[in-house]
Design an enzyme around this catalytic site. Structure first.
Site, PDB file in Angstrom:
ATOM      1  N   SER A  46      17.762  15.691 -17.796  1.00  0.00           N
ATOM      2  CA  SER A  46      18.962  15.667 -16.960  1.00  0.00           C
ATOM      3  C   SER A  46      19.503  17.060 -16.660  1.00  0.00           C
ATOM      4  CB  SER A  46      20.053  14.822 -17.627  1.00  0.00           C
ATOM      5  OG  SER A  46      19.620  13.506 -17.822  1.00  0.00           O
TER       6      SER A  46
ATOM      7  N   HIS B 136      24.580  18.145 -18.391  1.00  0.00           N
ATOM      8  CA  HIS B 136      24.630  17.922 -16.943  1.00  0.00           C
ATOM      9  C   HIS B 136      25.407  19.042 -16.256  1.00  0.00           C
ATOM     10  CE1 HIS B 136      24.027  13.260 -17.285  1.00  0.00           C
ATOM     11  NE2 HIS B 136      23.045  13.964 -17.835  1.00  0.00           N
TER      12      HIS B 136
END
Length: 211
Positions: free
Chosen positions: A130, A181
């Site tokens: 991610s 993220h």
């Protein structure tokens, strides 16, 4: 003359294939299948936590964690974004810059996660691509802004909306490493800026892609 033209056309078609995105996607899928049949060995050796860095100096986990995924859904979500989002970035900035962007963003995402662990005192293991994927999104955001929305015919407003929704979805979910993220997104934007200006991305590629 015909042979030379054929070779040139074949090379042009080959250059259009996002090889880096395809290979990275394939590696992630293969590693997941190995984990599926081999149990927790790779998770134990490859998952990331700041404690592994501080206690054991296992810095390789900054990279290995990027190729591990918890389940099919986790893998599929990341690989869809990696391939289709990465395809645009790879064709725009080139393969070498793309690989630099991917790995630096993934590492920075894990480092942001490490800082978050230390600042909150909550230590956990994290896995997944991610951070690197959000780095590609951050890189695409920069390209869209720099080219005034001409990158893949995506407007700045749509890119910002997609990013906001992606981050919001993460913050609304349980067991999601939002620090990775955010770290990947910010570093991806900055790395793409540096690669395009320090490395001087050729103007002709901008014009060709915008056509």
């Amino acid at each position: 003359m015909r042979t030379q033209q054929f070779d040139w056309e074949m090379k042009r078609e080959t250059d259009r294939i996002p090889w880096c995105s395809a290979v990275l996607t394939a590696v992630n899928v293969i590693v997941f299948l190995i984990c599926w049949f081999d149990g927790d060995f790779l998770y134990e050796k490859g998952a990331f936590s700041v404690l592994y860095l501080l206690r054991n100096g296992e810095y390789y986990r900054l990279v290995t964690a990027m190729f591990l995924h918890a389940d099919v859904s986790h893998l599929a979500n990341n690989m869809i974004l990696l391939y289709f989002g990465g395809e645009i970035v790879e064709k725009t900035v080139g393969k070498l810059r793309y690989l630099i962007l991917f790995f630096v963003s993934g590492i920075c995402g894990n480092l942001f996660s490490a800082v978050y662990e230390l600042s909150t005192g909550s230590f956990y293991e994290s896995i997944g691509a991610s951070g690197a994927v959000f780095g590609l999104i951050g890189g695409l955001l920069y390209l869209v802004i720099a080219r005034k929305g001409r990158a893949a015919q995506i407007s700045v407003q749509r890119m910002v909306l997609m990013i906001v929704l992606s981050l919001y979805s993460g913050f609304q979910s349980v067991m999601v490493n939002n620090a990775a993220h955010l770290g990947g997104l910010l570093s991806g934007f900055l790395v793409t800026f540096l690669l395009c200006h320090v490395g001087r991305l050729p103007d002709e590629r901008f014009r060709r892609s915008a056509a």
